[in-house]
Enzyme design. Structure first.
Site, PDB file in Angstrom:
ATOM      1  N   GLN A   1      -5.321  -1.560   9.836  1.00 50.28           N
ATOM      2  CA  GLN A   1      -5.195  -2.799   9.088  1.00 50.28           C
ATOM      3  C   GLN A   1      -5.764  -3.847  10.224  1.00 50.28           C
ATOM      4  OE1 GLN A   1      -3.674  -3.485   6.063  1.00 50.28           O
ATOM      5  NE2 GLN A   1      -4.389  -5.593   6.332  1.00 50.28           N
TER       6      GLN A   1
ATOM      7  N   ASP B   1     -11.447   3.328   4.016  1.00 46.36           N
ATOM      8  CA  ASP B   1     -11.881   1.790   3.906  1.00 46.36           C
ATOM      9  C   ASP B   1     -13.178   1.717   3.817  1.00 46.36           C
ATOM     10  OD1 ASP B   1      -9.651  -0.393   3.709  1.00 46.36           O
ATOM     11  OD2 ASP B   1      -9.472  -0.417   5.765  1.00 46.36           O
TER      12      ASP B   1
ATOM     13  N   LYS C   1       0.966  -1.210  -0.059  1.00 44.90           N
ATOM     14  CA  LYS C   1      -0.074  -0.161   0.088  1.00 44.90           C
ATOM     15  C   LYS C   1       0.755   1.269  -0.184  1.00 44.90           C
ATOM     16  CE  LYS C   1      -4.017  -2.308   2.319  1.00 44.90           C
ATOM     17  NZ  LYS C   1      -4.649  -2.541   3.525  1.00 44.90           N
TER      18      LYS C   1
END
Ligand code: NAD
Length: 294
Positions: free
Chosen positions: A98, A121, A54
């Site tokens: 995460q 997200d 990422k």
């Protein structure tokens, strides 16, 4: 029939190049640089690989990457305090925590503490709610990329029968919402669904997000259907090496489907590209600039 292979790697590369162009334009015209903070708790090797890729993609697109690594034993209050700082930092346009988090930390509490405008997200209840009532929102990256891939084959999904296998908050439910927003007729299947194969045989678009290697067989697929395989499963390969396979038996399915995503090289690359897109969108919204035309 041999299915068209939906080349997620190439489609994602093209999307990332367009995002990089927009980022450069944003910098020169407005002096704004999108920045994403990634919070990683612990040292799970798979999560570390994701986080590294990422960060690399962000930098390649001209964005700033702020990596925050916290020890496995960190307390919930410390994670919430970090999110509070990132919420208040104007250089941070997006925040990604995460998952999964260690058991001493309540993931839902952490997600709810993220400013919904920085929730790239798309997991914050405000964004989940906005998606479900058809308001603009930050949309979860894997579902977003999955629907984009289906639309490269069939630009209008209005009226198609879409079957989603899996009802997780991360993939199954949001992908179903996105398909509904595209005016598809959506069926959501899960572990208690009766005669799953028969339901799948009615699908013009089949999205598999189960987490079981090659679970969906070729004879479950309607001839000519679009198959989007979200699954990432590590299995034993030849010579003692492991390999990654999807949730769909690819060789069988590609003899029946009209188009299919490979694993790897299908949905996976789109997830990161959509994360960049969400970060760009969040930056524009926070700077009161129009949404990027991508
Ligand atoms: P999950 O475990 O949270 O959900 C799996 C879903 O599959 C559940 O809703 C369950 O009801 C359903 N299911 C389980 N067994 C079933 C059965 N026998 N019949 C029908 N349905 C069944 O998983 P998830 O987080 O949604 O992820 C699904 C898969 O997608 C995993 O392989 C994961 O690694 C992968 N994934 C890929 C990406 C990507 O970037 N490509 C991102 C997220 C997840």
């Amino acid at each position: 029939m041999t299915a068209k292979i939906i080349d997620g790697k190439a489609i994602a590369a093209d999307l990332r190049a367009r995002i990089a162009g927009e980022v450069a334009r944003l910098k020169s015209a407005h002096g704004v640089t999108p920045g994403l903070a990634v919070v990683l708790v612990g040292a799970d090797p798979a999560s570390e690989v994701y986080v590294r890729s990422k960060s690399k993609a962000l930098v390649e697109a001209g964005m700033a990457a702020f990596d925050h690594k916290l020890p496995e034993t960190v307390g919930e209050a410390d994670v919430l305090a970090l999110i509070g700082k990132l919420n208040a930092d104007p250089a941070v346009s997006g925040i990604l925590v995460q998952l999964p988090l260690p058991s001493q930390i309540d993931s839902q509490k952490v997600i709810a503490s993220i400013d919904p405008d920085k929730d790239v997200d798309g997991f914050h209840p405000v964004n989940v709610g906005r998606l479900s009532i058809g308001l603009p929102s930050l949309v979860p990256c894997t579902p977003y990329g999955s629907v984009m891939l289906a639309k490269t084959v069939q630009p209008s999904l209005a009226g198609v029968n879409a079957v989603v296998i899996g009802r997780s908050n991360i993939v199954g439910k949001p992908v179903a919402q996105l398909l509904l927003a595209e005016n598809a007729t959506v069926t959501i299947c899960h572990s208690r669904t009766k005669d799953l194969a028969a339901v799948c045989r009615g699908a013009d678009i089949l999205i598999a997000a189960i987490g079981k290697p090659e679970f969906v067989r070729g004879d479950w697929i309607k001839p000519g259907a679009i198959v989007i395989d979200v699954g990432i499963n590590r299995v034993a390969g030849e010579g003692g090496k492991s390999k990654i396979v999807g949730d769909v038996a690819y060789a069988e399915a590609s003899r029946v489907a009209g188009a299919i995503t490979p694993v790897p090289g299908g949905v996976g690359p789109m997830t990161i590209a959509c994360l960049l897109l969400n970060t760009l969108r969040a930056t524009c919204a926070q700077s009161n600039l129009p949404a990027p035309a991508i």
